[in-house]
Design a protein around this motif. Structure first.
Motif, PDB file in Angstrom:
ATOM      1  N   UNK A 281       0.840  -1.192   0.000  1.00  0.00           N
ATOM      2  CA  UNK A 281       0.000   0.000   0.000  1.00  0.00           C
ATOM      3  C   UNK A 281       0.877   1.244   0.000  1.00  0.00           C
ATOM      4  N   UNK A 282       1.951   1.198   0.813  1.00  0.00           N
ATOM      5  CA  UNK A 282       2.860   2.337   0.889  1.00  0.00           C
ATOM      6  C   UNK A 282       3.507   2.589  -0.467  1.00  0.00           C
ATOM      7  N   UNK A 283       3.850   1.489  -1.152  1.00  0.00           N
ATOM      8  CA  UNK A 283       4.556   1.642  -2.426  1.00  0.00           C
ATOM      9  C   UNK A 283       3.626   2.151  -3.515  1.00  0.00           C
ATOM     10  N   UNK A 284       2.407   1.628  -3.544  1.00  0.00           N
ATOM     11  CA  UNK A 284       1.507   1.974  -4.652  1.00  0.00           C
ATOM     12  C   UNK A 284       0.761   3.282  -4.400  1.00  0.00           C
ATOM     13  N   UNK A 285       0.760   3.736  -3.153  1.00  0.00           N
ATOM     14  CA  UNK A 285       0.084   5.001  -2.857  1.00  0.00           C
ATOM     15  C   UNK A 285      -1.346   4.774  -2.384  1.00  0.00           C
ATOM     16  N   UNK A 286      -1.899   5.812  -1.736  1.00  0.00           N
ATOM     17  CA  UNK A 286      -3.226   5.678  -1.139  1.00  0.00           C
ATOM     18  C   UNK A 286      -4.331   5.566  -2.169  1.00  0.00           C
ATOM     19  N   UNK A 287      -4.026   6.028  -3.376  1.00  0.00           N
ATOM     20  CA  UNK A 287      -5.094   6.046  -4.373  1.00  0.00           C
ATOM     21  C   UNK A 287      -5.197   4.749  -5.149  1.00  0.00           C
ATOM     22  N   UNK A 288      -4.254   3.860  -4.941  1.00  0.00           N
ATOM     23  CA  UNK A 288      -4.286   2.609  -5.707  1.00  0.00           C
ATOM     24  C   UNK A 288      -5.498   1.783  -5.328  1.00  0.00           C
ATOM     25  N   UNK A 289      -6.139   1.156  -6.322  1.00  0.00           N
ATOM     26  CA  UNK A 289      -7.317   0.344  -6.024  1.00  0.00           C
ATOM     27  C   UNK A 289      -6.973  -0.858  -5.150  1.00  0.00           C
ATOM     28  N   UNK A 290      -7.942  -1.226  -4.306  1.00  0.00           N
ATOM     29  CA  UNK A 290      -7.722  -2.315  -3.348  1.00  0.00           C
ATOM     30  C   UNK A 290      -7.343  -3.612  -4.065  1.00  0.00           C
ATOM     31  N   UNK A 291      -8.004  -3.856  -5.228  1.00  0.00           N
ATOM     32  CA  UNK A 291      -7.742  -5.114  -5.941  1.00  0.00           C
ATOM     33  C   UNK A 291      -6.286  -5.211  -6.363  1.00  0.00           C
ATOM     34  N   UNK A 292      -5.748  -4.074  -6.855  1.00  0.00           N
ATOM     35  CA  UNK A 292      -4.373  -4.060  -7.324  1.00  0.00           C
ATOM     36  C   UNK A 292      -3.410  -4.385  -6.163  1.00  0.00           C
ATOM     37  N   UNK A 293      -3.671  -3.725  -5.027  1.00  0.00           N
ATOM     38  CA  UNK A 293      -2.822  -3.964  -3.853  1.00  0.00           C
ATOM     39  C   UNK A 293      -2.897  -5.426  -3.462  1.00  0.00           C
ATOM     40  N   UNK A 294      -4.134  -5.944  -3.441  1.00  0.00           N
ATOM     41  CA  UNK A 294      -4.314  -7.336  -3.027  1.00  0.00           C
ATOM     42  C   UNK A 294      -3.594  -8.286  -3.980  1.00  0.00           C
ATOM     43  N   UNK A 295      -3.732  -7.984  -5.280  1.00  0.00           N
ATOM     44  CA  UNK A 295      -3.098  -8.842  -6.278  1.00  0.00           C
ATOM     45  C   UNK A 295      -1.593  -8.814  -6.118  1.00  0.00           C
ATOM     46  N   UNK A 296      -1.035  -7.600  -5.854  1.00  0.00           N
ATOM     47  CA  UNK A 296       0.408  -7.471  -5.696  1.00  0.00           C
ATOM     48  C   UNK A 296       0.879  -8.204  -4.448  1.00  0.00           C
ATOM     49  N   UNK A 297       0.055  -8.119  -3.373  1.00  0.00           N
ATOM     50  CA  UNK A 297       0.389  -8.828  -2.141  1.00  0.00           C
ATOM     51  C   UNK A 297       0.454 -10.325  -2.403  1.00  0.00           C
ATOM     52  N   UNK A 298      -0.502 -10.778  -3.158  1.00  0.00           N
ATOM     53  CA  UNK A 298      -0.568 -12.198  -3.470  1.00  0.00           C
ATOM     54  C   UNK A 298       0.675 -12.608  -4.276  1.00  0.00           C
ATOM     55  N   UNK A 299       1.002 -11.760  -5.292  1.00  0.00           N
ATOM     56  CA  UNK A 299       2.132 -12.070  -6.156  1.00  0.00           C
ATOM     57  C   UNK A 299       3.438 -12.099  -5.368  1.00  0.00           C
ATOM     58  N   UNK A 300       3.549 -11.205  -4.404  1.00  0.00           N
ATOM     59  CA  UNK A 300       4.771 -11.161  -3.604  1.00  0.00           C
ATOM     60  C   UNK A 300       4.766 -12.217  -2.500  1.00  0.00           C
ATOM     61  N   UNK A 301       3.632 -12.910  -2.361  1.00  0.00           N
ATOM     62  CA  UNK A 301       3.541 -13.951  -1.340  1.00  0.00           C
ATOM     63  C   UNK A 301       3.383 -13.397   0.058  1.00  0.00           C
ATOM     64  N   UNK A 302       2.974 -12.135   0.178  1.00  0.00           N
ATOM     65  CA  UNK A 302       2.894 -11.520   1.500  1.00  0.00           C
ATOM     66  C   UNK A 302       1.721 -12.047   2.315  1.00  0.00           C
ATOM     67  N   UNK A 303       0.816 -12.784   1.676  1.00  0.00           N
ATOM     68  CA  UNK A 303      -0.330 -13.317   2.412  1.00  0.00           C
ATOM     69  C   UNK A 303      -0.055 -14.686   3.015  1.00  0.00           C
TER      70      UNK A 303
END
Lengths: 645, 377
Positions: free
Chosen positions: B101-123
């Motif tokens: 979230x910090x990297x993509x900024x506050x305006x980034x859509x939730x789906x994008x953040x979630x997808x990136x989290x998933x891709x990075x394995x942060x979940x």
């Protein structure tokens, strides 16, 4: 000296005073600058954007037309405040980590120590950058980042200091008395290491000031609209072609402030004590000389030293009126003797009598600031005083061998023993590497080192003390020595090894007709090896006599006192050991009369006024005493004071 | 960044060296198996060899001080690497809030953040992320940049050569300049000779040592680029562009090292084995170069070795002054842009560089001073 006096002493050194003034100015500026010039520093002037340095704006203006010089002054507060905050964090964390091993006990403590050691291996900037990632860019992130980055180094310093104090007796005593760990730390350890820690914290503050400037310069520290020196520097660098002052002025400010902290720390470190001082003053090469700045008149009553007439023709070494001086102090004051081929002569005397310096002077090994003077100094017919230095090395390198007191330190620790011997043959005999080494092995064998070929490939630390001393003699045998000067060769060895080394010296002497000049404070050793003995006191020879006459024919009261101080099997063990009363003469404060007079049982007023000359007694000996004919009852009062050996 | 952090480090190390000696003695005495025994004679040495020989082959292997040194040093390296890797892994997890979230900024859509989290394995659970991270590292996979989408290994591959060149050149310059300088100064000023030279050298080197490399760099740019126009102000273009960055990086460490070399040489010149060398009537050159220098160097490396590791990190600042296209400008840009995978990868590379330099320093020390291989343990 009290702690306060020492800190005051910092101010008395020029560097310390200058640094303290500079530091005071920086701190004052940090307090006052925002109050005085805060307005001018923020004054926007769109008419003068990015102006170069001028009389009006000393360092030019920035992209909003603000005066850079005043901004630099005002930024002092932010820069210093943040640096001190970061230092506080670092010191607190470092102290905690550093004292933790003491609190946790050995097992857990080792873990902490290991962790700190690993952290110390990483450079501070790398740690600061990593922590900056976690805490985020900005002043509030950079403070803990820099603090944590300096913490490991501080922790390690604390650990080593604390460990050294914790090993001392008074801490052990406190432990045994049941004092708890926390209390031991707070009451016994920390107070004893507080000063060096404070000194290092001061320097760490300088370090974090510079580090903070670095982070801000990178854009990771203070963020706009706030500004510190690092930020101003970074902004100024972009326009360095247009206005160099915009980059240079903040740069100078950072350097000055950093220097102020560092120099105050350095000066304090010097004042606080040898713990943090540089490794300069280790053991002096010549421990007999104690140059002190007391100016003393050199004794004008020139003592006629009469050279021995006998054996001049085949004399190997002729020394006449030899003087060694260190500045105003003259520890050797006119020594004269001759040494025939194959003769073994011992020089005895207390520490400080000048016997080692005499030996070093004969060997031409006195270094500046020491100075040698002599009427005559000849070895093998060559005048050592007038031989051009270039011609000397071969003569001295091959015909004169030296053996020093401490075999543990006389070998180069990082060179193989064989090489150290072979070097002589390569240098002076023109041998190539191979033959030189072969000769080295042969010489090691000659001094009865078992497995010489294998031993030659070893390093000195793999040799025992006795073996090293024998190897040292072997080194002297690499050339074809006519004279071996052995300066206390057995003092550092135990008695059995001592005997082996002395026997070896005697063998070498017998085999090649080598003369030996043996320096010792041990009459027994001299009796065992030598033909003749020279007794030195306060830089003079006071008696010269054949060893055979030492026990019952000594005429100088000092020689007799020395003999009396040697215990033997007949010594009554219920009585205190006999010592020579009084203190050895101080070479820095010579007296006009006989130097031994203050300690001499026979001394009268004449002795205190006039120094007796060393006169031949007609039976092969020489003595310097007004009362040489007098033989008192040997009743040296068993004094308990004094420091005879 | 040598200067800002170094004084405490250097000092700590000096004190440490003293402490080390003390520890060695007790350690050896307690350790029992003592290979630098000082066998007084072969007869006395016998019991020692027989006790070691009675133990089976492994003890014999441990008996070789070089093997023991290698084993110990390798062990320390592995532990350090593990700490480094774990530190880099934890770095991202210690960031307060959601790094994506910090990297993509506050305006980034939730789906994008979630997808990136998933891709990075942060979940995934933390232990699994750690295991994956280690597995990927072994396979040379440093992750993917959050901003550019490029593999981090590619970014590092692009940028590393420029940094390595800078570091190696500066490293060489610092060492090659400081040793002759320090030695010459020690010889010239020994025994209180030439006080003015001593004063000039000590004050000059203190000043240079205190000024951090980015300020040296700014000063150099001002003098040589702005005023004299001799060297380009920035960028890596042709050999002349190397001069200022290398100089800026090397000046501080070189002056500290030269100071240490001088102090250590002065101490060594007081040593009795130097008197022995003089008693052998060796020429001065040989006394200084063959007898004094190796001993002074071992002491210098013990005290100043960390400095050289510090130069690896010092490149960050120098690169930023000269817009040098290396890892240093990458890491700063990535920290500011919160591109954490890149930061993680670059920190790892820097850390490994430091460990490598430290290893080289230790091996050099062992070769120069055979006693140090046996020491420590």
């Amino acid at each position: 000296m009290t702690s306060r006096a020492r800190w005051a002493g910092v101010l008395r050194t020029p560097v310390g005073a200058a640094a303290a003034v500079l530091l005071g100015a920086v701190l004052l500026l940090a307090v006052l600058a925002p109050l005085l010039w805060g307005g001018r520093a923020d004054e926007v002037d769109t008419a003068h954007i990015l102006a170069p340095a001028s009389a009006e704006h000393w360092a030019g203006t920035d992209n909003l037309g603000r005066d850079i010089f005043f901004r630099v002054l005002v930024a002092t507060r932010t820069s210093v405040r943040l640096a001190l905050l970061a230092t506080a964090v670092g010191v607190a964390v470092g102290l905690l980590l550093g004292t933790l091993p003491l609190l946790l006990g050995p097992r857990l403590g080792r873990l902490v120590t290991a962790a700190v050691n690993i952290a110390v291996a990483f450079p501070g900037l790398l740690l600061a950058l990593s922590f900056a990632v976690i805490f985020g860019a900005g002043a509030s992130g950079a403070v803990p980042a820099i603090g944590l980055a300096i913490a490991p180094a501080f922790a390690r310093l604390t650990q080593t200091l604390a460990a050294s104090v914790a090993g001392r007796d008074f801490v052990a005593a406190a432990r045994i008395a049941g004092v708890g760990r926390v209390r031991v730390l707070l009451r016994h350890v920390l107070p004893n290491i507080a000063e060096p820690l404070l000194v290092n914290a001061t320097m760490a503050a300088g370090g974090s000031l510079l580090a903070f400037a670095g982070l801000s310069f990178l854009g990771l520290g203070v963020q706009a609209p706030d500004y510190d020196w690092g930020r101003l520097l970074g902004e100024g660098l972009n326009g360095i072609y247009l206005n160099p002052a915009a980059a240079l002025v903040p740069g100078v400010a950072v350097v000055l402030a950093g220097l102020a902290f560092n120099l105050v720390g350095e000066a304090a470190a010097k004042a606080v004590g040898p713990r943090t001082a540089t490794a300069g003053g280790r053991k002096r090469a010549t421990d007999d000389a104690r140059p002190t700045p007391t100016p003393t008149p050199t004794p004008t009553t020139a003592v006629p030293v009469r050279p021995q007439q006998s054996a001049q023709a085949d004399a190997l070494l002729i020394v006449e009126d030899l003087k060694v001086s260190f500045g105003p102090v003259t520890p050797v004051r006119g020594v004269g003797f001759t040494l025939g081929r194959g003769e073994a002569v011992g020089i005895v005397g207390e520490s400080g009598s000048g016997k080692s310096l005499t030996a070093l002077a004969v060997a031409q090994l006195i270094e500046r600031p020491g100075r040698i003077e002599a009427r005559r100094l000849e070895l093998l017919g060559d005048d050592l005083l007038r031989t051009p230095p270039r011609a000397r090395p071969r003569l001295l390198g091959t015909s004169l061998a030296m053996v020093f007191q401490d075999p543990m330190t006389s070998f180069n620790p990082v060179q193989r023993v064989g090489r150290q011997l072979a070097e002589v043959a390569e240098q002076h005999l023109g041998h190539r590497r191979g033959p030189a080494l072969a000769r080295a092995v042969d010489r090691l064998r000659a001094v009865r080192i078992p497995g010489a070929a294998r031993r030659a490939r070893q390093f000195p630390h793999e040799f025992s003390g006795g073996m090293r001393q024998r190897a040292m003699i072997g080194m002297g045998l690499m050339g074809e020595p006519k004279l071996i000067i052995a300066d206390e060769p057995t003092t550092a060895l135990d008695v059995t090894v001592q005997r082996q080394v002395l026997a070896l010296l005697a063998d070498v002497r017998a085999a090649d007709d080598v003369a030996v000049l043996l320096i010792s404070h041990d009459l027994g050793v001299v009796e065992q090896v030598c033909d003749r003995v020279l007794v030195m006191y306060a830089g003079r020879i006071v008696e010269d006599l054949p060893v055979a006459r030492l026990r019952d024919g000594a005429r100088h009261p000092y020689t007799r006192a020395l003999l009396g101080a040697v215990p033997d099997l007949a010594t009554d063990r219920d009585q205190p050991l006999v010592v020579i009363p009084g203190r050895p003469a101080d070479p820095a404060a010579p007296t006009p009369g006989c130097a031994f007079a203050p300690r001499c049982p026979l001394a009268d007023d004449h002795c205190k006024r006039a120094d007796p000359a060393l006169i031949e007694d007609g039976s092969g000996g020489r003595v310097a005493c007004w009362h040489a004919e007098q033989r008192p009852e040997p009743a040296p009062a068993a004094a308990t004071e004094g420091e005879g050996r | 960044m040598a200067p800002p952090f170094s004084p405490a480090v250097v000092r700590a190390d000096r004190v440490d060296r003293v402490a080390l000696c003390g520890r060695t003695k007790t350690g050896r005495a307690a350790g029992g198996q003592d290979l630098i025994t000082e066998p007084d004679d072969v007869t006395e040495a016998m019991p020692v060899t027989s006790t070691t020989a009675s133990a089976p082959g492994f003890a014999h292997l441990l008996g070789n001080p070089w093997l023991r040194f290698a084993a110990r040093r390798l062990g320390r390296l592995l532990v350090s690497v593990w700490v480094l890797v774990t530190g880099a892994f934890l770095m991202i997890h210690l960031i307060p809030g959601d790094p994506v979230r910090a990297a993509l900024g506050n305006t980034a859509p939730v789906e994008l953040v979630e997808a990136r989290r998933e891709a990075l394995g942060l979940n995934d659970p933390l232990w699994q992320q750690y295991a994956d991270y280690l597995r990927h590292l072994v396979g040379g996979d440093f992750g993917t940049s959050m901003l550019s989408g490029l593999p981090v290994s590619e970014v590092i591959g692009d940028r590393l050569p420029a940094t390595a060149e800078l570091a190696v050149l500066a490293f060489a310059l610092a060492v090659l300049a400081s040793i002759p300088l320090g030695l010459a100064m020690a010889v010239l000023t020994r025994g209180g000779r030439r006080k003015p030279v001593e004063l000039a050298f000590t004050s000059g080197s203190v000043l240079l040592a205190v000024v951090p490399e980015f300020l040296v760099a700014v000063g150099l740019v001002y003098v040589f680029s702005v005023e004299l126009g001799w060297a380009p102000v920035a960028m890596r273009q042709g050999p002349s562009s190397y001069v200022l960055p290398v100089l800026a990086l090397a000046v501080g460490p070189a002056s500290i090292l030269a100071r240490i070399v001088r102090v250590e040489t002065l101490a060594v010149l007081q040593a009795e084995y130097i008197r022995t060398a003089r008693a052998k009537r060796l020429p001065d050159r040989r006394v200084y170069l063959r007898h004094a220098l190796p001993n002074a160097l071992t002491a210098t490396i013990t005290v100043g070795g960390l400095l050289l590791g510090g130069m690896v990190a010092g490149t960050v600042l120098a690169e930023n002054v000269f817009a040098w296209p290396g890892l240093g400008s990458t890491i700063v840009g990535s920290i500011l842009a919160k591109d954490y995978p890149v930061v993680q990868g670059v920190v790892l590379v820097y850390g490994l560089g430091v460990l490598l330099v430290n290893l080289v320093v230790d091996v050099a020390l062992a070769l120069l001073d055979p006693r140090s291989t046996i020491r420590e343990s």
